[in-house]
Write a protein that holds these residues in place. Structure first.
Motif: not given
Length: 156
Positions: A12-20, A140-154
Motif C-alpha cells: 500500500l502507498s503511504p497515503d493508503e496507510c494513512a487512510e487506514i 497518554v502514550l505516544c508512538l514515534e513512527i520510525e517505519y510504516m508499511t502496509g499491504k493488501l492480502v487475499n
C-alpha cells in the motif's frame, strides 16, 4: 534495519496507510513483555496525521507500562474489516504495520483527548465530563513512527 515487503505488488502507498490509520479505531500493540515473551494487546488509538504520531490512552500501571519502561521499541498493527470480491469467498484485508518507539506524554498536545474521544462519540459534554473525571488517572502514550508499511492480502 527494517525489512521491505516480499510481495511488492501487495504494498500500500503511504497515503493508503494513512487512510487506514484515520479510519480504523483499534489495533494491536506489541511490546517486549516479561521473560522475553512478546505481549500483544488490542488497543484503541488516535493517529495524528500532522505530527505523524500515534497516541494511546492507558491506566497508569500494568504489564504494558512495565514492558515499555524496560524497552521502548514496539510494533503496532492495524487492519480494516476487509471486503469480498463478487463471487469470491475469500476476504481481502488491508493492514498497516508500524515500528517505532513509545513514551509517556506528560503535557498532552492541545485538543488531543478531545480528538481521540471524537472517534467514538460526538457528545462533547460527555467527553469533557469523562476527561474531567478520569484525566488525572490516565496515561497518554505516544508512538514515534520510525517505519510504516502496509499491504493488501487475499486470504485465499
Amino acid at each position: 534495519m527494517f525489512r521491505e515487503l516480499t510481495r511488492k505488488k501487495q504494498k500500500l502507498s503511504p497515503d493508503e496507510c494513512a487512510e487506514i490509520l484515520k479510519r480504523e479505531v483499534r489495533g494491536v500493540l506489541a511490546v517486549n513483555g516479561d521473560g522475553g515473551y512478546p505481549y500483544a494487546l488490542p488497543i484503541n488509538f488516535y493517529y495524528d496525521e500532522k505530527r505523524n504520531k500515534i497516541y494511546f490512552h492507558s491506566g497508569k500501571f500494568g504489564h504494558k507500562l512495565d514492558a515499555i519502561a524496560k524497552s521502548d521499541k514496539v510494533s503496532f498493527c492495524v487492519y480494516d474489516k476487509g471486503y469480498h470480491k463478487d463471487g469470491h469467498w475469500s476476504l481481502n484485508i488491508s493492514s498497516v504495520i508500524i515500528f517505532g518507539r513509545i513514551h509517556a506524554v506528560e503535557d498532552w498536545p492541545d485538543g488531543l483527548m478531545l480528538n481521540f474521544c471524537k472517534r467514538f462519540t460526538d457528545d462533547t459534554d460527555y467527553i469533557y465530563s469523562e476527561i474531567e473525571k478520569y484525566g488525572s488517572n490516565t496515561a497518554v502514550l505516544c508512538l514515534e513512527i520510525e517505519y510504516m508499511t502496509g499491504k493488501l492480502v487475499n486470504e485465499a
